[in-house]
Design an enzyme around this catalytic site. Structure first.
Site, PDB file in Angstrom:
ATOM      1  N   CYS A  79     138.832 139.366  71.992  1.00 11.26           N
ATOM      2  CA  CYS A  79     139.968 139.184  72.895  1.00 11.26           C
ATOM      3  C   CYS A  79     140.530 137.762  72.769  1.00 11.26           C
ATOM      4  CB  CYS A  79     139.574 139.529  74.330  1.00 11.26           C
ATOM      5  SG  CYS A  79     140.998 139.839  75.408  1.00 11.26           S
ATOM      6  N   HIS A 166     137.032 144.912  73.907  1.00  9.79           N
ATOM      7  CA  HIS A 166     135.727 144.410  74.344  1.00  9.79           C
ATOM      8  C   HIS A 166     134.625 145.405  73.965  1.00  9.79           C
ATOM      9  CE1 HIS A 166     137.043 140.920  76.769  1.00  9.79           C
ATOM     10  NE2 HIS A 166     138.146 141.634  76.915  1.00  9.79           N
ATOM     11  N   GLU A 168     131.509 144.979  74.155  1.00 11.51           N
ATOM     12  CA  GLU A 168     130.345 144.831  75.033  1.00 11.51           C
ATOM     13  C   GLU A 168     130.439 145.714  76.271  1.00 11.51           C
ATOM     14  OE1 GLU A 168     133.249 141.567  76.347  1.00 11.51           O
ATOM     15  OE2 GLU A 168     132.727 142.668  74.534  1.00 11.51           O
TER      16      GLU A 168
END
Length: 305
Positions: A79, A166, A168
């Site tokens: 990002c 993202h 994660e």
């Protein structure tokens, strides 16, 4: 082997570290402003640049040392980290007319070691108001989304990658596979870390540092200081002395529960300082959350002293 995560203020930074550790690789978070000399001393095997709330084109936007791209280790920008990668190599990121928050579908247009084993379309989690508008020389487009034409880029030769989404976050359906590809397919790391090995290393390190001395530890009742107390207790036993500062803003009966846990279950040498009236007096009439945080932190230190 260590993966360094440079934190630019993302709400997900801790989650990046957790996902990497779940893959049995050690990850450590450091502030983005660490000097290149300090980063070299860490001897990282790879570097991840986290997301963050800033815009790269704003005056005073947080930036890391550009020399990290000369260390010869793989770099993954997530990002805001994508914008840092692009900016470092001469590309450009600008504000987008449409912010993208939530699930999105990316089209993988170029073969990439980062997306090895994944399909041509992937559902991912986006959270951004900017986008890359100019690809740096030496980089190629890997994936696009409806609102981000350059949602993933790469320079395979330099082992530098940037992604808009993202991985994660749980809602990125194959995000863990993306991180796994980065760690094992690109960085060539091995699975050699787990929580047990970390505890053993931490305990050994504490014993060397403390020697025959004693430790005085301030406890807030939270996770961080409690885990620290457990490791210290394991390492030096009754040579640990703890001060639990009750700031008056814990949940109902929580201070009493914390004291019981520390004394009965954890068998800590504990001094309980009930400073709740002092804290509440200082907080009276204060509504700004940041001011509250600073007051609590400053008072904790004074009481602990």
């Amino acid at each position: 082997m260590k993966v360094l995560i440079l934190d630019f203020g993302s709400q997900y930074t801790q989650l990046i570290a957790r996902r990497i550790r779940e893959l049995e690789v050690y990850a450590e978070i450091i502030p983005y402003f660490h000097s290149i000399e300090d980063i070299r001393k860490e001897n990282p095997s790879a570097i991840i640049l986290s997301g963050g709330p800033s815009s790269i084109y704003d005056e005073g936007a947080p930036r890391c040392a550009k020399e990290i791209f000369d260390l010869g280790v793989p770099v993954l920008g997530i990002c805001y980290g994508l914008y840092l990668v692009v900016d470092a190599y001469g590309g450009k990121a600008e504000g987008s007319t449409h912010k993208e928050y939530g699930r999105a579908v990316i089209d993988i247009k170029t073969e990439s070691p980062l997306f090895k084993g994944l399909g041509p379309k992937e559902t991912v989690w986006m959270s951004h108001g900017d986008r890359v508008t100019k690809l740096p020389d030496g980089f190629e487009l890997v994936a696009s989304s409806e609102n981000a034409a350059l949602a993933a880029v790469q320079n395979v030769e330099k082992r530098v990658y940037g992604i808009q989404f993202h991985p994660e976050v749980f809602h990125s359906e194959h995000g863990k596979e993306v991180l796994s590809n980065f760690l094992f397919n690109i960085c060539k790391l091995e699975k050699n870390w787990n929580m047990k090995s970390f505890v053993e290393h931490a305990v050994e390190s504490i014993r060397k540092e403390v020697g025959d001395g004693t430790v005085l530890l301030g406890l807030s009742g939270g996770v961080d200081s409690t885990v620290t107390a457990v490791l210290l207790k394991k390492a030096i036993g009754d040579r640990l002395y703890c001060v639990f500062v009750d700031n008056g803003v814990l949940r109902k009966n929580e201070a009493q529960q914390v004291v019981e846990r520390y004394t009965r279950e954890m068998k800590l040498n504990l001094i309980h300082s009930d400073a709740s009236e002092l804290f509440l007096k200082k907080l009276k009439g204060v509504t700004d959350p940041e001011k509250k945080r600073k007051i609590v932190g400053e008072r904790f230190i004074r009481v602990f002293e």
